[in-house]
Structure formats: structure tokens, C-alpha cells
Motif scaffolding. Sequence first.
Motif, PDB file in Angstrom:
ATOM      1  N   ASN A  28     -36.066  28.290  15.737  1.00  6.88           N
ATOM      2  CA  ASN A  28     -35.605  28.097  14.374  1.00  6.88           C
ATOM      3  C   ASN A  28     -34.506  29.081  14.018  1.00  6.88           C
ATOM      4  OD1 ASN A  28     -36.002  26.495  11.950  1.00  6.88           O
ATOM      5  ND2 ASN A  28     -36.714  28.378  10.989  1.00  6.88           N
ATOM      6  N   ALA A  29     -34.700  30.342  14.393  1.00  8.67           N
ATOM      7  CA  ALA A  29     -33.697  31.361  14.080  1.00  8.67           C
ATOM      8  C   ALA A  29     -32.415  31.129  14.866  1.00  8.67           C
ATOM      9  CB  ALA A  29     -34.255  32.752  14.387  1.00  8.67           C
ATOM     10  N   THR A  30     -32.527  30.727  16.129  1.00 12.28           N
ATOM     11  CA  THR A  30     -31.346  30.504  16.958  1.00 12.28           C
ATOM     12  C   THR A  30     -30.501  29.363  16.414  1.00 12.28           C
ATOM     13  OG1 THR A  30     -32.483  31.325  18.932  1.00 12.28           O
ATOM     14  CG2 THR A  30     -30.527  29.986  19.279  1.00 12.28           C
ATOM     15  N   ILE A  31     -31.141  28.243  16.085  1.00 12.46           N
ATOM     16  CA  ILE A  31     -30.406  27.114  15.524  1.00 12.46           C
ATOM     17  C   ILE A  31     -29.837  27.470  14.157  1.00 12.46           C
ATOM     18  CG2 ILE A  31     -30.605  24.748  14.678  1.00 12.46           C
ATOM     19  CD1 ILE A  31     -30.604  24.930  17.688  1.00 12.46           C
ATOM     20  N   GLY A  35     -19.787  29.820  17.889  1.00 16.67           N
ATOM     21  CA  GLY A  35     -19.261  30.230  16.599  1.00 16.67           C
ATOM     22  C   GLY A  35     -20.072  29.629  15.477  1.00 16.67           C
ATOM     23  N   ARG A  36     -19.737  29.985  14.235  1.00 14.83           N
ATOM     24  CA  ARG A  36     -20.455  29.470  13.074  1.00 14.83           C
ATOM     25  C   ARG A  36     -19.706  28.252  12.540  1.00 14.83           C
ATOM     26  NH1 ARG A  36     -24.126  33.340  11.363  1.00 14.83           N
ATOM     27  NH2 ARG A  36     -23.813  35.399  12.239  1.00 14.83           N
ATOM     28  N   GLU A  37     -20.424  27.216  12.198  1.00  8.58           N
ATOM     29  CA  GLU A  37     -19.800  25.997  11.724  1.00  8.58           C
ATOM     30  C   GLU A  37     -20.495  25.537  10.453  1.00  8.58           C
ATOM     31  OE1 GLU A  37     -19.991  23.113  14.800  1.00  8.58           O
ATOM     32  OE2 GLU A  37     -18.961  24.367  16.271  1.00  8.58           O
ATOM     33  N   SER A  38     -19.751  24.901   9.580  1.00 11.57           N
ATOM     34  CA  SER A  38     -20.351  24.349   8.376  1.00 11.57           C
ATOM     35  C   SER A  38     -20.829  22.933   8.681  1.00 11.57           C
ATOM     36  CB  SER A  38     -19.325  24.315   7.234  1.00 11.57           C
ATOM     37  OG  SER A  38     -18.357  23.313   7.490  1.00 11.57           O
ATOM     38  N   ILE A  39     -21.563  22.365   7.748  1.00 15.06           N
ATOM     39  CA  ILE A  39     -22.116  21.029   7.986  1.00 15.06           C
ATOM     40  C   ILE A  39     -21.002  19.982   8.036  1.00 15.06           C
ATOM     41  CG2 ILE A  39     -22.473  20.300   5.597  1.00 15.06           C
ATOM     42  CD1 ILE A  39     -25.270  19.359   6.507  1.00 15.06           C
ATOM     43  N   ALA A  40     -19.844  20.301   7.465  1.00 18.37           N
ATOM     44  CA  ALA A  40     -18.733  19.362   7.465  1.00 18.37           C
ATOM     45  C   ALA A  40     -18.025  19.309   8.808  1.00 18.37           C
ATOM     46  CB  ALA A  40     -17.725  19.749   6.376  1.00 18.37           C
ATOM     47  N   GLN A  41     -18.360  20.204   9.715  1.00 20.51           N
ATOM     48  CA  GLN A  41     -17.661  20.295  10.991  1.00 20.51           C
ATOM     49  C   GLN A  41     -18.521  19.857  12.173  1.00 20.51           C
ATOM     50  OE1 GLN A  41     -16.740  24.513  10.439  1.00 20.51           O
ATOM     51  NE2 GLN A  41     -14.574  23.996  10.298  1.00 20.51           N
ATOM     52  N   PHE A  42     -19.695  19.279  11.908  1.00 16.21           N
ATOM     53  CA  PHE A  42     -20.540  18.923  13.037  1.00 16.21           C
ATOM     54  C   PHE A  42     -19.927  17.761  13.805  1.00 16.21           C
ATOM     55  CE2 PHE A  42     -22.432  16.290   9.652  1.00 16.21           C
ATOM     56  CZ  PHE A  42     -22.537  15.070  10.278  1.00 16.21           C
ATOM     57  N   ASN A  43     -20.216  17.718  15.107  1.00 18.11           N
ATOM     58  CA  ASN A  43     -19.713  16.658  15.964  1.00 18.11           C
ATOM     59  C   ASN A  43     -20.876  16.031  16.724  1.00 18.11           C
ATOM     60  OD1 ASN A  43     -20.257  18.416  18.214  1.00 18.11           O
ATOM     61  ND2 ASN A  43     -18.327  19.456  17.775  1.00 18.11           N
ATOM     62  N   THR A  44     -20.561  15.067  17.567  1.00 14.20           N
ATOM     63  CA  THR A  44     -21.611  14.320  18.276  1.00 14.20           C
ATOM     64  C   THR A  44     -22.477  15.232  19.138  1.00 14.20           C
ATOM     65  OG1 THR A  44     -20.193  12.363  18.325  1.00 14.20           O
ATOM     66  CG2 THR A  44     -22.052  12.423  19.856  1.00 14.20           C
ATOM     67  N   VAL A  68     -27.060  26.345   8.281  1.00  8.91           N
ATOM     68  CA  VAL A  68     -27.054  24.990   7.751  1.00  8.91           C
ATOM     69  C   VAL A  68     -28.259  24.198   8.238  1.00  8.91           C
ATOM     70  CG1 VAL A  68     -25.812  22.786   7.822  1.00  8.91           C
ATOM     71  CG2 VAL A  68     -24.556  24.905   7.472  1.00  8.91           C
ATOM     72  N   ILE A  69     -28.651  24.412   9.504  1.00 14.39           N
ATOM     73  CA  ILE A  69     -29.689  23.603  10.128  1.00 14.39           C
ATOM     74  C   ILE A  69     -30.913  24.444  10.447  1.00 14.39           C
ATOM     75  CG2 ILE A  69     -30.249  22.117  12.084  1.00 14.39           C
ATOM     76  CD1 ILE A  69     -28.137  20.971  10.252  1.00 14.39           C
ATOM     77  N   ARG A  70     -32.086  23.905  10.113  1.00 17.93           N
ATOM     78  CA  ARG A  70     -33.362  24.466  10.543  1.00 17.93           C
ATOM     79  C   ARG A  70     -34.184  23.318  11.112  1.00 17.93           C
ATOM     80  NH1 ARG A  70     -31.788  27.313   6.109  1.00 17.93           N
ATOM     81  NH2 ARG A  70     -31.902  29.581   6.231  1.00 17.93           N
ATOM     82  N   THR A  71     -34.809  23.561  12.244  1.00 12.49           N
ATOM     83  CA  THR A  71     -35.428  22.440  12.952  1.00 12.49           C
ATOM     84  C   THR A  71     -36.932  22.555  13.160  1.00 12.49           C
ATOM     85  OG1 THR A  71     -34.929  23.481  15.084  1.00 12.49           O
ATOM     86  CG2 THR A  71     -33.302  21.941  14.212  1.00 12.49           C
ATOM     87  N   SER A  72     -37.542  23.689  12.832  1.00 11.07           N
ATOM     88  CA  SER A  72     -38.938  23.865  13.207  1.00 11.07           C
ATOM     89  C   SER A  72     -39.924  23.382  12.142  1.00 11.07           C
ATOM     90  CB  SER A  72     -39.225  25.337  13.525  1.00 11.07           C
ATOM     91  OG  SER A  72     -39.147  26.116  12.352  1.00 11.07           O
ATOM     92  N   HIS A  73     -39.438  23.106  10.919  1.00 13.19           N
ATOM     93  CA  HIS A  73     -40.318  22.577   9.881  1.00 13.19           C
ATOM     94  C   HIS A  73     -39.474  21.753   8.908  1.00 13.19           C
ATOM     95  CE1 HIS A  73     -39.023  26.686   8.890  1.00 13.19           C
ATOM     96  NE2 HIS A  73     -38.872  26.240   7.661  1.00 13.19           N
ATOM     97  N   LEU A  74     -40.125  20.923   8.120  1.00  8.49           N
ATOM     98  CA  LEU A  74     -39.408  19.927   7.334  1.00  8.49           C
ATOM     99  C   LEU A  74     -39.297  20.249   5.850  1.00  8.49           C
ATOM    100  CD1 LEU A  74     -40.823  16.624   8.891  1.00  8.49           C
ATOM    101  CD2 LEU A  74     -38.805  17.945   9.560  1.00  8.49           C
TER     102      LEU A  74
END
Length: 253
Positions: free
Chosen positions: A146-149, A4-13, A156-162
Motif C-alpha cells: 500500500n505504501a509503495t503504490i 517518478g511521481r505522477e498525478s491521476i491525469a497522467q496515468f497510462n495503460t 493518488v492510488i491506494r490498493t490494499s483496502h477500499l
Amino acid sequence: MFFGRESIAQFNTRNVSIWLSMAFQSGAINAGGFLACHRFVTHTTGFSTFFGTEVAQGNFSAAWGMLSVPLFFLMGAMTSGFFVDRRLALGKRPRYDWMFSFICLVMVYVALAGEKGSFGIFGAPWMLSSDYTLMALLCLCSGIQNATITLASGAVIRTSHLTGITTDLGVGLVRAFGSAQSDLMRKNEIRGNWLRAGLILSFTFGSVVSAFLFFQIHYLGFFVPAFISGSLAAFLIVKRKKTISGESHARAS
């Protein structure tokens, strides 16, 4: 995260661990691509710059080759869009497991094919004839990741570039200490800033650790991102089967 889709306020470990591992993986892929043929994998701006410099020198075939490499990043993003975003829109289960399984298989191929000499000598100067396929495959996988994450985290999250993460961190730092923020908004922004800083550090750490490996074992260093993607794919496959089994059991009862 992957259901599902989650906001940054709902992230968990669990989700944070996945995000950080993906940032680590991106750092490893970028380090490998740069050390193998002196080109950054996810730096689309850099490819455009190389295109301009090659045109200025009259190397038109090399220029068009450089310009076309980022299209594989786009193709990767489109692939993820088809198997993730489109399926979500149709009310179907997104195939995150397929995406990371594909990345794992491509990384294994890159490691083995590179070791057999398919991409030329590791660390040799850039040659379009030998390095083009390598860069295309690395860009394709980076686009998929990048698109999958991005889709799984609700953009909220992109991981392939800074670049985007650093921008978000800068804005987030101002928001976190802005007087106009409520206590809850400030708390969520501070949490988000820790995550963004963690992604930057994880990407950097992935680059450093993998660089040591690439210097020692060359193309076989791509087994690092293969292992990370493969582990995540296996986790998603098991999780998917348990979810489907649980739903079937609930309907039966």
C-alpha cells in the motif's frame, strides 16, 4: 509510474495495469487471510473492534495480540518509506523492486509453511497461537504494498483496502457532474472515477477468484499474490537495468 511521481491525469495503460493487478492481489491476500483464520488482513478498524470485544470478555492476552497485528501493517509502510520515500528525498533511485521481491518471497513462504501445518488447519477457528504469525506476515506485506503504490503514484492510488477509494469515488462523482468544474477538470475527474471503480472491481474480482482457489488448495492459494508480485518485481528489475544501461551509454557518448 515507478520512476517518478505522477498525478491521476497522467496515468497510462502500463500504470493502470499495475494498479489493477495490485488491487487484485490485495483482494487475494484478504480472501486468503479471512478464509484461513477468519480475520480481514487490512481492516485495521476490525482489529480494534476485536480488541474491544476481547477485553470485554476478559481475554486480555488475545486482546493485546489482536491490537498488535496492525502494527505490522505500520512496519510495512515504514519499510517502504525507508527504501522508497527516503531514497527519493535523497535523490537516489527508489527500490521498488526490493519491495515487491520481498512480498513475493513472503507469500511463497506463507504458502509452503501453511501447507506444512505451521499456521494450523486452514479454515479452523481463530487461534492466536497458530494464526498470529500468518496475520502478521500478511499485514506486513499489505503495508509494504500500500505504501509503495501510494508513494509511486504520488498519493493518488491506494490498493490494499477500499474505504478510501470508495470515498474518493463518491466525491469524484459529484465533482464530475458539478457545474463549477472546467471541461478539463471534469474530463480528468471522470477518468479518475473510472480508475477508482476499476480498482474496486479488481479487488473484488481478486477476492472471488482467489476464494475459489483457497477452498480447493488452501494455503497454496497464496502463490497467486506471490506470482503477481514476482512478475512485477522482475519487470522492475529489467526496467531498472535498462535505464541504468541507457544512462551509462549516454554519459559515455
